[in-house]
Design a protein around this motif. Structure first.
Motif, PDB file in Angstrom:
ATOM      1  N   ILE A 183      31.611  42.060  46.993  1.00 57.14           N
ATOM      2  CA  ILE A 183      31.210  41.641  45.641  1.00 57.14           C
ATOM      3  C   ILE A 183      32.275  40.736  45.034  1.00 57.14           C
ATOM      4  CG2 ILE A 183      30.811  42.473  43.291  1.00 57.14           C
ATOM      5  CD1 ILE A 183      29.259  44.811  44.568  1.00 57.14           C
ATOM      6  N   PHE A 184      33.542  41.112  45.195  1.00 51.29           N
ATOM      7  CA  PHE A 184      34.588  40.294  44.594  1.00 51.29           C
ATOM      8  C   PHE A 184      34.789  38.963  45.319  1.00 51.29           C
ATOM      9  CE2 PHE A 184      36.203  44.081  42.285  1.00 51.29           C
ATOM     10  CZ  PHE A 184      36.189  43.506  41.035  1.00 51.29           C
ATOM     11  N   THR A 185      34.488  38.937  46.599  1.00 45.86           N
ATOM     12  CA  THR A 185      34.754  37.693  47.340  1.00 45.86           C
ATOM     13  C   THR A 185      33.544  36.766  47.407  1.00 45.86           C
ATOM     14  OG1 THR A 185      34.279  38.879  49.395  1.00 45.86           O
ATOM     15  CG2 THR A 185      36.589  38.640  48.797  1.00 45.86           C
ATOM     16  N   THR A 186      32.332  37.296  47.201  1.00 44.19           N
ATOM     17  CA  THR A 186      31.161  36.428  47.379  1.00 44.19           C
ATOM     18  C   THR A 186      30.254  36.338  46.154  1.00 44.19           C
ATOM     19  OG1 THR A 186      29.840  38.235  48.293  1.00 44.19           O
ATOM     20  CG2 THR A 186      31.093  36.912  49.866  1.00 44.19           C
ATOM     21  N   SER A 187      30.385  37.242  45.186  1.00 43.55           N
ATOM     22  CA  SER A 187      29.399  37.226  44.105  1.00 43.55           C
ATOM     23  C   SER A 187      29.584  35.997  43.209  1.00 43.55           C
ATOM     24  CB  SER A 187      29.478  38.504  43.274  1.00 43.55           C
ATOM     25  OG  SER A 187      30.376  38.345  42.219  1.00 43.55           O
ATOM     26  N   THR A 188      28.453  35.503  42.718  1.00 44.40           N
ATOM     27  CA  THR A 188      28.476  34.316  41.849  1.00 44.40           C
ATOM     28  C   THR A 188      29.211  34.635  40.551  1.00 44.40           C
ATOM     29  OG1 THR A 188      26.336  33.771  42.790  1.00 44.40           O
ATOM     30  CG2 THR A 188      26.988  32.549  40.830  1.00 44.40           C
ATOM     31  N   THR A 189      28.989  35.827  40.014  1.00 41.03           N
ATOM     32  CA  THR A 189      29.642  36.196  38.748  1.00 41.03           C
ATOM     33  C   THR A 189      31.152  36.130  38.890  1.00 41.03           C
ATOM     34  OG1 THR A 189      27.831  37.705  38.275  1.00 41.03           O
ATOM     35  CG2 THR A 189      29.837  38.011  36.992  1.00 41.03           C
ATOM     36  N   ALA A 190      31.662  36.757  39.940  1.00 41.70           N
ATOM     37  CA  ALA A 190      33.113  36.779  40.138  1.00 41.70           C
ATOM     38  C   ALA A 190      33.639  35.360  40.335  1.00 41.70           C
ATOM     39  CB  ALA A 190      33.459  37.657  41.336  1.00 41.70           C
ATOM     40  N   ARG A 191      32.897  34.558  41.097  1.00 37.01           N
ATOM     41  CA  ARG A 191      33.380  33.202  41.369  1.00 37.01           C
ATOM     42  C   ARG A 191      33.383  32.364  40.092  1.00 37.01           C
ATOM     43  NH1 ARG A 191      30.347  32.233  45.462  1.00 37.01           N
ATOM     44  NH2 ARG A 191      28.780  30.956  44.470  1.00 37.01           N
ATOM     45  N   ARG A 193      33.501  33.283  36.946  1.00 37.59           N
ATOM     46  CA  ARG A 193      34.467  33.706  35.927  1.00 37.59           C
ATOM     47  C   ARG A 193      35.911  33.490  36.358  1.00 37.59           C
ATOM     48  NH1 ARG A 193      33.939  36.796  31.584  1.00 37.59           N
ATOM     49  NH2 ARG A 193      35.861  35.665  31.145  1.00 37.59           N
ATOM     50  N   CYS A 194      36.159  33.340  37.651  1.00 34.92           N
ATOM     51  CA  CYS A 194      37.549  33.359  38.135  1.00 34.92           C
ATOM     52  C   CYS A 194      38.030  32.064  38.768  1.00 34.92           C
ATOM     53  CB  CYS A 194      37.724  34.482  39.168  1.00 34.92           C
ATOM     54  SG  CYS A 194      37.317  36.091  38.525  1.00 34.92           S
ATOM     55  N   VAL A 336      47.697  30.270  30.580  1.00 32.90           N
ATOM     56  CA  VAL A 336      46.685  30.142  29.516  1.00 32.90           C
ATOM     57  C   VAL A 336      46.666  28.749  28.885  1.00 32.90           C
ATOM     58  CG1 VAL A 336      46.697  32.609  28.977  1.00 32.90           C
ATOM     59  CG2 VAL A 336      48.155  31.063  27.651  1.00 32.90           C
ATOM     60  N   ILE A 337      47.708  27.963  29.066  1.00 33.97           N
ATOM     61  CA  ILE A 337      47.700  26.616  28.490  1.00 33.97           C
ATOM     62  C   ILE A 337      46.575  25.808  29.144  1.00 33.97           C
ATOM     63  CG2 ILE A 337      48.965  24.419  28.371  1.00 33.97           C
ATOM     64  CD1 ILE A 337      51.515  26.032  27.895  1.00 33.97           C
ATOM     65  N   GLY A 338      45.697  25.288  28.322  1.00 36.72           N
ATOM     66  CA  GLY A 338      44.552  24.499  28.810  1.00 36.72           C
ATOM     67  C   GLY A 338      43.319  25.347  29.064  1.00 36.72           C
ATOM     68  N   ALA A 339      43.458  26.668  28.985  1.00 39.36           N
ATOM     69  CA  ALA A 339      42.309  27.548  29.264  1.00 39.36           C
ATOM     70  C   ALA A 339      41.423  27.679  28.027  1.00 39.36           C
ATOM     71  CB  ALA A 339      42.806  28.924  29.688  1.00 39.36           C
ATOM     72  N   ARG A 340      40.167  28.106  28.265  1.00 46.07           N
ATOM     73  CA  ARG A 340      39.302  28.434  27.138  1.00 46.07           C
ATOM     74  C   ARG A 340      39.740  29.772  26.564  1.00 46.07           C
ATOM     75  NH1 ARG A 340      33.406  28.408  29.500  1.00 46.07           N
ATOM     76  NH2 ARG A 340      34.545  29.736  30.930  1.00 46.07           N
ATOM     77  N   LEU A 341      39.647  29.870  25.245  1.00 45.90           N
ATOM     78  CA  LEU A 341      40.080  31.096  24.576  1.00 45.90           C
ATOM     79  C   LEU A 341      39.381  32.329  25.170  1.00 45.90           C
ATOM     80  CD1 LEU A 341      41.811  32.209  22.241  1.00 45.90           C
ATOM     81  CD2 LEU A 341      39.834  31.878  20.744  1.00 45.90           C
ATOM     82  N   ALA A 342      38.085  32.164  25.496  1.00 42.44           N
ATOM     83  CA  ALA A 342      37.302  33.296  26.004  1.00 42.44           C
ATOM     84  C   ALA A 342      37.799  33.778  27.365  1.00 42.44           C
ATOM     85  CB  ALA A 342      35.835  32.907  26.107  1.00 42.44           C
ATOM     86  N   ASP A 343      38.525  32.922  28.091  1.00 42.35           N
ATOM     87  CA  ASP A 343      39.020  33.322  29.414  1.00 42.35           C
ATOM     88  C   ASP A 343      40.376  34.018  29.349  1.00 42.35           C
ATOM     89  OD1 ASP A 343      36.868  32.401  30.901  1.00 42.35           O
ATOM     90  OD2 ASP A 343      37.658  30.359  30.986  1.00 42.35           O
ATOM     91  N   THR A 344      41.042  33.970  28.205  1.00 40.39           N
ATOM     92  CA  THR A 344      42.423  34.461  28.159  1.00 40.39           C
ATOM     93  C   THR A 344      42.563  35.977  28.417  1.00 40.39           C
ATOM     94  OG1 THR A 344      42.336  34.555  25.740  1.00 40.39           O
ATOM     95  CG2 THR A 344      43.310  32.583  26.744  1.00 40.39           C
ATOM     96  N   PRO A 345      41.604  36.817  27.974  1.00 38.32           N
ATOM     97  CA  PRO A 345      41.760  38.239  28.333  1.00 38.32           C
ATOM     98  C   PRO A 345      41.815  38.455  29.851  1.00 38.32           C
ATOM     99  CG  PRO A 345      40.170  38.027  26.569  1.00 38.32           C
ATOM    100  CD  PRO A 345      40.474  36.633  27.044  1.00 38.32           C
ATOM    101  N   LEU A 346      40.918  37.770  30.566  1.00 39.11           N
ATOM    102  CA  LEU A 346      40.898  37.921  32.024  1.00 39.11           C
ATOM    103  C   LEU A 346      42.155  37.315  32.660  1.00 39.11           C
ATOM    104  CD1 LEU A 346      39.396  38.802  34.567  1.00 39.11           C
ATOM    105  CD2 LEU A 346      38.164  36.632  34.519  1.00 39.11           C
ATOM    106  N   ILE A 347      42.615  36.184  32.118  1.00 34.00           N
ATOM    107  CA  ILE A 347      43.804  35.530  32.692  1.00 34.00           C
ATOM    108  C   ILE A 347      45.022  36.440  32.551  1.00 34.00           C
ATOM    109  CG2 ILE A 347      45.416  33.605  32.402  1.00 34.00           C
ATOM    110  CD1 ILE A 347      42.968  31.883  31.602  1.00 34.00           C
ATOM    111  N   GLN A 348      45.242  36.978  31.359  1.00 33.64           N
ATOM    112  CA  GLN A 348      46.427  37.832  31.191  1.00 33.64           C
ATOM    113  C   GLN A 348      46.310  39.094  32.058  1.00 33.64           C
ATOM    114  OE1 GLN A 348      46.796  40.954  29.440  1.00 33.64           O
ATOM    115  NE2 GLN A 348      44.603  41.089  29.061  1.00 33.64           N
TER     116      GLN A 348
END
Lengths: 360, 144
Positions: A183-191, A193-194, A336-348
């Motif tokens: 799931i983590f290596t092939t799912s569309t959702t994971a890909r 978002r990451c 996080v520089i250049g990232a979308r605000l909505a992605d920052t929780p996942l990035i950190q």
């Protein structure tokens, strides 16, 4: 127009308190500043007031996830000062505990990452699997968080039936291969978002001195189990997964592959475990004057302890702890520089930060 | 491949004292390669470590008995070998190497807060303590 968005110190996206002040231009983060210290307990000072038995119990509480790693690193340092050499069986038991801890830490992280991706079913699946790892740890140590396994000169408890633990590990591995890894290596959702999110370049990873999976996901192939083996790692075969993209997906892939390598190490360690004593006995422990240093590859990367002792003292005169998150967290700014605000929780979250360790 | 990657790491290690102009040789103790820096400045050392592509690990501070000052142990990792360089401070200050290695930032701030040691040439923001807290209250003996 730029505006400042504070995330934390108490925020649903953060597992523990810290603060990320982000300067945003529209939806994009243009800069960020980190604030830590909300979990500061003064543990290094406290360690100077504890004797050589009490200090192990104290340092086990530096971290709620990799508690075993802290006592392992501390005991390795204290063994240098006391001349106590753990018997071979103890070294294998230390490897088993360290890899089980890596497994439950990585699966815990996978669950949290899934939650932050909005993939709640996967969150529940990961926590169900993690529970089985915790069952193995409990079967060995009698405890679920603070295992109290390490002591000067070995471990406190034996693994009476390695083959029974091996059966549990094989079942775990099957479930990882069946659900978590694909799931983590092939799912569309994971890909979606990451991939391409929160990139830490190879050059920046080196200049920031980043360690562990965060470094390996940016193409830095460092792993102390390979580069400076301790316990019984020099007798075991394993690969060090390295990815080059430096994004959240690369950090996810490295941890997914490390789960498989941990299972591989566990199978070997349980099968090859030598018979014999698992500690050096109950004789008097005498410390020599001096300083000892020990390093271990924790689930999040390199942990280093420097321990100083005065001869015949029961208490250390100094215990310094350098945790992996302490090395990794400053790099969040560059992710996080250049990232979308909505992605920052996942990035950190993608560095698998532990603020309890960092603040001590 | 850069030039250093082609040189065996043992050779890089052997060349470091010579390149730093240090008379002493490495002493391996407890898994650490120690080199006494003598009169070497910490900034010269940091530049050489950067040139070797060594990874900065940490600085550990110790307060020495009485009024002997402090010992700061700087650690770098060179392909899995942990290098240690002990610097003795008679006073309360030493040059910062933060501008030479950004990985140093947090540990210099932490030591400043814990022992009230000044790293010259840089500014501080609170790390573990809060704004206005007194530096040294956590680990410096006379302030405990």
């Amino acid at each position: 127009m730029s505006y400042k968005i504070p995330m934390g110190p108490y925020h649903p996206a953060l597992e523990e308190p810290y603060k990320l002040d982000m300067i945003c231009e529209g939806e994009r983060v243009s800069d960020a500043k980190l604030h830590i210290g909300f979990n500061f307990r003064g543990i290094e000072h406290l360690a100077e007031t504890r004797n050589y038995i009490q200090v192990i119990a104290l340092m086990e509480r530096v971290c709620g996830i990799c508690s075993n790693i802290h006592t392992l690193t501390l005991c390795q340092a204290m063994e240098q000062l006391t001349g106590q050499e753990p018997p071979p069986r103890a070294l294998y038991i230390r490897v088993v505990m360290a890899e089980l801890e890596r497994l439950h830490s990585h699966v815990l992280w996978a669950g949290i990452a899934a939650k932050l991706m909005g993939f709640k079913t996967m969150f529940m699946t990961c926590f169900e699997i993690r529970e089985k790892v915790m069952d193995v740890l409990q079967a060995i140590s009698g405890n679920r968080v603070n295992y109290s396994m390490n002591r000067i000169g070995g471990v406190n408890r034996d693994i009476d039936d390695p083959l029974a633990v091996l059966a549990m590990v094989e079942q775990l591995e099957r479930e990882m291969v069946r659900t978590v890894i694909p799931i983590f290596t092939t799912s569309t959702t994971a890909r979606m978002r990451c991939a391409g999110i929160g990139v830490l370049t190879h050059e920046k990873a080196i200049s920031c001195g980043v360690v562990g999976p965060a470094a390996r996901a940016s193409g830095v192939p460092q792993d102390l189990r390979r580069a400076a083996p301790y316990a019984a790692y020099s007798e075991l075969e394993f690969d060090v997964p390295v990815e080059k993209d430096g994004d959240v997906r690369a950090r996810l892939l490295v941890r997914a592959l490390e789960i498989m390598e941990s299972c591989r190490i566990l199978r070997q360690a349980l099968a090859k475990m030598p018979s014999g004593e698992f500690h050096t006995g109950e004789g008097k422990i005498v410390f020599s004057t001096g300083t000892a240093t020990s390093r271990v590859e924790a689930p999040r990367g390199e942990v280093m302890y420097s321990v100083s002792w005065k001869e015949n003292s029961r208490n250390p005169s100094r215990v310094h702890v350098r945790t992996p998150t302490f090395a990794n967290m400053p790099a969040i700014r560059w992710m996080v520089i250049g990232a979308r605000l909505a992605d920052t929780p996942l990035i950190q979250a993608s560095i698998d930060p532990c603020y309890s360790c960092t603040d001590r | 491949m850069n030039v250093l990657e082609a040189v065996p790491k043992e050779n890089i290690l052997e060349r470091i004292p010579e390149k730093l102009g240090v008379a002493d040789r490495w002493i391996e103790k407890g898994g650490v390669h120690w080199l006494s820096p003598g009169a070497l400045k910490v900034r010269e050392l940091a530049l050489e470590m950067n040139a070797c592509h060594a990874r900065f690990v940490t600085i550990t501070a110790y307060q020495l008995p009485g009024d002997q000052g402090f010992r700061l142990e700087y650690h770098w990792d060179l392909d899995g070998q942990l290098l240690g360089f002990p610097f003795l401070l008679a006073g309360n200050s030493i040059e910062s190497i933060y501008d030479l290695s950004e990985a140093v930032d947090w540990i210099e701030r932490e030591i400043h807060e814990g022992f009230a040691i000044d790293f010259l040439g840089r500014e501080y923001e609170p790390l573990l303590l809060r704004q206005g807290d007194k530096a040294g209250v956590n680990l410096r003996e006379e302030l405990l």
